[in-house]
Design an enzyme around this catalytic site. Sequence first.
Site, PDB file in Angstrom:
ATOM      1  CE  LYS A  50      84.662  62.916  14.779  1.00 17.88           C
ATOM      2  NZ  LYS A  50      84.391  63.436  16.343  1.00 17.88           N
ATOM      3  CD  GLN A  94      87.465  64.952  18.628  1.00 13.20           C
ATOM      4  OE1 GLN A  94      86.818  64.600  17.506  1.00 13.20           O
ATOM      5  NE2 GLN A  94      87.031  63.815  19.569  1.00 13.20           N
ATOM      6  CG  ASP A 117      80.059  66.717  17.029  1.00  9.49           C
ATOM      7  OD1 ASP A 117      79.844  65.251  16.477  1.00  9.49           O
ATOM      8  OD2 ASP A 117      80.988  66.743  17.221  1.00  9.49           O
TER       9      ASP A 117
END
Length: 280
Positions: A50, A94, A117
Site C-alpha cells: 500500500k 491494518q 477503508d
Amino acid sequence: MTAQIIDGAALAKAFRAEAARGAAALGRRPGLAVILVGDDPASAVYVRNKVKACEEAGFHSLLERYDAQMTQSALLARIAALNADTTIHGILVQMPLPKHLDPHAVIEAIAPAKDVDGFSTTSAGELMTGLPGLRPATPLGCMKLIESTGVALRGKHAVVIGRSNTVGKPMALLLLQANATVTVCHSATPDLALHTRQADIVVAAVGRIDTLTAAMVKPGAIVIDVGINRKADGKLCGDVEFDSVRDVAGFITPVPGGVGPMTIAMLLMNTLQAAQAALK
Ligand code: NAP
C-alpha cells in the site's frame, strides 16, 4: 465456452495512473497514514504494498509500525493526532489487530472524512442509504472489474458468497445500487449451488478453496474471485476452481492478478477522493 480473463493487474495499473493524475491536478499531495500493530507477516506485506503504491502515485505516505503490546489508549491517541494532521487525508489501520485491541473502537476513532477503508459505521451507513462516501476498497474494486466487462448490471441476478462487513455485505449493497437483483449466501445456506447456478454474476468472498466449481456456474456468468488461500504446495489460489470454471463462465478473475491489485488501486482512489473533499 472459455471465459475471458479479467486482467485485474492491468485495470489496477490504469486506476493507479488515474490516481496519480488526480494527485498532480490537486496541487497538494494526498496523504495516507497506515498503522500496523504487531508483526503478522502477511499484514506487513499488505502494508508495504500500500505504501509503495502511494509513493509511485506521488502521494504522501506515512507508515507507523508499533509492537504488539501497544495499548488501546496509545493507538487511539495516534489516530486522534492523525485526524488533526492536515497533511493526512486517509487513515488506515491494518487488520487484524492483536486480540487485546478492539477493532470497532479503533475504526470508529478514525474521522469519517479520513476513513479510506470505508469500514466505519458512518461509511457503512452512507453506502446503505446511497449517500456519497468512501466505499470499502475490495468490493469497490470488484465493481470496477465487473464494469470492465461491459455487461450492463441492471436486472441481472448477482450472487455474493460471504457476508462479512468488509467484503460480502458492502459488495451486495454496491450490486443492489447498480440495479442487480442480489442474493447473499453464507455458511448457513443449505444449497449454495441452487443459487449460484441462477447467477449472471457470482462474487466469491469466503476464504475456502474450491467453494465454487464448474457445476455451480451458469454458462457465460461473470465470476469474481475475492478469496485468498494457500494450496498445499504453497501457491496462492482463490475460492473458485479456476481451471474448470473458466470453461463455463463468460468472464473470470484470476488469483493472483484479479481482485488483489484492484484493492490497492481503490485505496488510492479513496485517498484521492478524501483529499479532494478536504481541499475543496
Ligand atoms: P470472513 O470474514 O471470514 O467471511 C467469510 C464469509 O464466508 C462468511 O460470511 C461466511 O459465512 C462465509 N462462508 C464460510 N463458509 C462458507 C460456505 N461453506 N458456504 C458459503 N459461505 C461460507 O472473510 P472476508 O474478510 O470476507 O474475506 C473472504 C476472503 O476474501 C478471504 O479469503 C480473504 O483473505 C479474502 N480477501 C481478499 C481481499 C483482496 O484484496 N483480494 C480483500 C479482503 C479479503 P458466515 O457469515 O455464516 O460465517
